[in-house]
Design a protein around this motif. Structure first.
Motif, PDB file in Angstrom:
ATOM      1  N   GLY A 172       0.782  -1.228   0.000  1.00  0.00           N
ATOM      2  CA  GLY A 172       0.000   0.000   0.000  1.00  0.00           C
ATOM      3  C   GLY A 172       0.812   1.276   0.000  1.00  0.00           C
ATOM      4  O   GLY A 172       0.248   2.370  -0.103  1.00  0.00           O
ATOM      5  N   ASP A 282      -6.638   8.910   4.947  1.00  0.00           N
ATOM      6  CA  ASP A 282      -6.693   9.052   3.497  1.00  0.00           C
ATOM      7  C   ASP A 282      -6.393  10.478   3.052  1.00  0.00           C
ATOM      8  O   ASP A 282      -6.598  11.443   3.787  1.00  0.00           O
ATOM      9  CB  ASP A 282      -8.035   8.579   2.940  1.00  0.00           C
ATOM     10  CG  ASP A 282      -9.215   9.332   3.517  1.00  0.00           C
ATOM     11  OD1 ASP A 282     -10.033   8.697   4.173  1.00  0.00           O
ATOM     12  OD2 ASP A 282      -9.300  10.562   3.301  1.00  0.00           O
ATOM     13  N   ALA A 305      -1.020   4.093  -2.208  1.00  0.00           N
ATOM     14  CA  ALA A 305      -1.882   3.392  -3.153  1.00  0.00           C
ATOM     15  C   ALA A 305      -3.341   3.708  -2.860  1.00  0.00           C
ATOM     16  O   ALA A 305      -3.799   3.581  -1.723  1.00  0.00           O
ATOM     17  CB  ALA A 305      -1.648   1.889  -3.063  1.00  0.00           C
ATOM     18  N   GLY A 306      -4.055   4.144  -3.888  1.00  0.00           N
ATOM     19  CA  GLY A 306      -5.462   4.446  -3.726  1.00  0.00           C
ATOM     20  C   GLY A 306      -5.757   5.610  -2.803  1.00  0.00           C
ATOM     21  O   GLY A 306      -6.899   5.786  -2.366  1.00  0.00           O
ATOM     22  N   ARG A 308      -4.876   5.877   0.196  1.00  0.00           N
ATOM     23  CA  ARG A 308      -5.012   5.400   1.573  1.00  0.00           C
ATOM     24  C   ARG A 308      -3.683   5.540   2.305  1.00  0.00           C
ATOM     25  O   ARG A 308      -2.626   5.180   1.787  1.00  0.00           O
ATOM     26  CB  ARG A 308      -5.450   3.936   1.593  1.00  0.00           C
ATOM     27  CG  ARG A 308      -6.885   3.727   1.158  1.00  0.00           C
ATOM     28  CD  ARG A 308      -7.849   3.964   2.309  1.00  0.00           C
ATOM     29  NE  ARG A 308      -7.657   2.982   3.346  1.00  0.00           N
ATOM     30  CZ  ARG A 308      -7.577   3.239   4.642  1.00  0.00           C
ATOM     31  NH1 ARG A 308      -7.659   4.480   5.061  1.00  0.00           N
ATOM     32  NH2 ARG A 308      -7.413   2.285   5.520  1.00  0.00           N
ATOM     33  N   ARG A 349     -11.941  -1.116   3.430  1.00  0.00           N
ATOM     34  CA  ARG A 349     -11.936   0.092   2.624  1.00  0.00           C
ATOM     35  C   ARG A 349     -10.851  -0.025   1.567  1.00  0.00           C
ATOM     36  O   ARG A 349      -9.915  -0.820   1.698  1.00  0.00           O
ATOM     37  CB  ARG A 349     -11.694   1.320   3.496  1.00  0.00           C
ATOM     38  CG  ARG A 349     -12.739   1.501   4.578  1.00  0.00           C
ATOM     39  CD  ARG A 349     -12.406   2.678   5.457  1.00  0.00           C
ATOM     40  NE  ARG A 349     -12.262   3.908   4.669  1.00  0.00           N
ATOM     41  CZ  ARG A 349     -11.977   5.079   5.189  1.00  0.00           C
ATOM     42  NH1 ARG A 349     -11.798   5.198   6.493  1.00  0.00           N
ATOM     43  NH2 ARG A 349     -11.880   6.148   4.434  1.00  0.00           N
ATOM     44  N   SER A 350     -10.946   0.784   0.523  1.00  0.00           N
ATOM     45  CA  SER A 350      -9.958   0.761  -0.551  1.00  0.00           C
ATOM     46  C   SER A 350      -8.552   0.992   0.011  1.00  0.00           C
ATOM     47  O   SER A 350      -8.321   1.929   0.771  1.00  0.00           O
ATOM     48  CB  SER A 350     -10.292   1.850  -1.581  1.00  0.00           C
ATOM     49  OG  SER A 350      -9.303   1.904  -2.587  1.00  0.00           O
ATOM     50  N   GLY A 351      -7.620   0.119  -0.359  1.00  0.00           N
ATOM     51  CA  GLY A 351      -6.231   0.254   0.083  1.00  0.00           C
ATOM     52  C   GLY A 351      -5.890  -0.520   1.334  1.00  0.00           C
ATOM     53  O   GLY A 351      -4.721  -0.607   1.704  1.00  0.00           O
ATOM     54  N   GLN A 381     -11.471  -6.855  -0.907  1.00  0.00           N
ATOM     55  CA  GLN A 381     -12.348  -6.034  -1.721  1.00  0.00           C
ATOM     56  C   GLN A 381     -13.050  -4.997  -0.846  1.00  0.00           C
ATOM     57  O   GLN A 381     -13.500  -5.334   0.262  1.00  0.00           O
ATOM     58  CB  GLN A 381     -13.401  -6.900  -2.419  1.00  0.00           C
ATOM     59  CG  GLN A 381     -12.837  -7.945  -3.368  1.00  0.00           C
ATOM     60  CD  GLN A 381     -12.086  -7.335  -4.535  1.00  0.00           C
ATOM     61  OE1 GLN A 381     -12.447  -6.253  -5.002  1.00  0.00           O
ATOM     62  NE2 GLN A 381     -11.047  -8.023  -4.998  1.00  0.00           N
TER      63      GLN A 381
END
Length: 390
Positions: A172, A282, A305-306, A308, A349-351, A381
């Motif tokens: 990440g 984030d 990444a993303g 996050r 959550r994303s990341g 996911q």
């Protein structure tokens, strides 16, 4: 940037003696007409390990493109423009379209200005601030060919080189894409090479080829040819590296030679580092608090990444210096609220990574994997439920 060779005590004395030929070469570069003689090299000072505190808004000076270019020119080896077919070739290639070249330089000036702060603090040659132009055109998100082991970031470090010089690479987060982390590592490495080799050309050749390879080339060349500016036996791209930096130096110092006209009065906004409060999760929340476009902040800090900010990632961002007054309120920015979850579960959550979720909730990773019947390589996911208890 090539993978570094571990410093070898044996042979260092020979290499140091050989590299002295690079400062007073037997065949010096010939200046072009209109250039001036080099001024004495200032006494070098130790590289600082931490940057100064971010200035208050009132102290943030408005800088122009001319200010940044003049700072860089002042640290270039004089004469910046020398005769030679290789130098002419790369000047023509970089500035084949003078207006386009000037526009590209204008776009990178905030990051170039930031790197110049580090170059000046370490009392290093200005040519080193042009290395990211050769490597990536100052793109923090640049990624070379070759998969996971490819060079990345402003300075195009490969993973082994980055880790060797203290850059954080975790799931990440990849510090090679951080202008802060990668620049600190690159400047520290260049400082150590410059201390050993003494000349900016030898230093960048060692940076490109590896210091061990450069030592061996210098030692061999000294035995065979005596004093020479460039030792033989290195890859052609290593010699080209010097030619490119020479050409860029000339284009910056005397742009009129290639028909380049910089917009010197254009205002450049300085960049500065800020340290996030623990728990900030984030970039979008940070951007909102700083009243910045989230895409702009993400573009400056693509290491996350993303967007996050994981618990194991460094919490240092690069932001426009004008945001300082708003930063005081952000220091206590609460963590973004997680999605609604039942007691004893976490919604992905994303990341997110499994190791971060375990660390965040004080759990052993193996327990978390067992409770959720997951493997260490499982791909999470967003929206997925993770059990936090048996």
């Amino acid at each position: 940037m090539r993978a570094p060779r571990l410093l070898a005590a044996a042979g260092t004395a020979v290499a140091l003696a050989a590299c002295q030929s690079l400062s007073p070469p037997s065949a010096p570069d010939a200046p072009e007409r209109g250039t001036v003689a080099s001024s004495p090299t200032p006494k070098r000072v130790p590289l600082r390990t931490t940057r100064t505190a971010l200035p208050e808004l009132e102290a943030v000076q408005v800088r122009t493109a001319g200010d940044v270019l003049d700072r860089l020119t002042a640290r270039l080896d004089a004469p910046a423009c020398v005769r030679g077919s290789h130098n002419n070739l790369w000047r023509e290639r970089y500035a084949a379209q003078p207006d386009r070249f000037a526009a590209r330089v204008k776009r990178i000036l905030p990051l170039l200005d930031y790197v110049m702060d580090e170059v000046e603090a370490a009392d290093l040659p200005g040519e080193f601030a042009l290395i990211p132009v050769v490597e990536s055109w100052y793109r923090p998100d640049a990624h070379g060919a070759g998969g996971s082991g490819a060079p990345a970031g402003l300075w195009q470090m490969i993973p082994s080189t980055a880790r060797h010089h203290g850059v954080t690479i975790t799931p990440g987060y990849d510090g090679r894409y951080s202008p802060v982390e990668s620049t600190q590592a690159a400047i520290a490495y260049l400082d150590s090479l410059h201390t050993e080799f003494g000349d900016w050309r030898a230093t960048v050749m060692a940076y490109n080829a590896g210091e061990g390879r450069m030592r061996r080339a210098l030692a061999k060349d000294a035995r065979i040819h005596g004093e020479r500016r460039r030792p033989g036996g290195l890859a052609s791209h290593t010699y080209t590296y010097v030619d490119k930096l020479r050409a860029l130096s000339c284009l910056i110092a005397q742009p009129e030679k290639q028909g380049v006209a910089f917009e010197r009065d254009a205002v450049i906004e300085p960049l500065a580092e800020v340290t996030l409060a623990p728990g900030t999760q984030d970039l979008a929340a940070v951007a909102a608090a700083l009243e910045l476009e989230s895409t702009a902040l993400a573009a400056l800090n693509p290491a996350y990444a993303g967007g996050r900010i994981g618990v194991s990632a460094p919490h240092v961002l690069l932001v426009p210096a004008r945001t300082r007054l708003r930063w005081n309120g952000l220091a206590s920015l609460p963590s973004a609220s997680p999605p609604a979850a039942e007691a004893g579960e976490y919604i992905v959550r994303s990341g997110d990574t499994l190791s971060e979720i375990a660390q965040r909730h004080g759990l052993d990773l193996s327990q978390l994997l067992r409770w959720n019947q997951l493997s260490r390589s499982a791909v999470l996911q967003p929206g997925q439920s993770i059990k936090l208890t048996q």
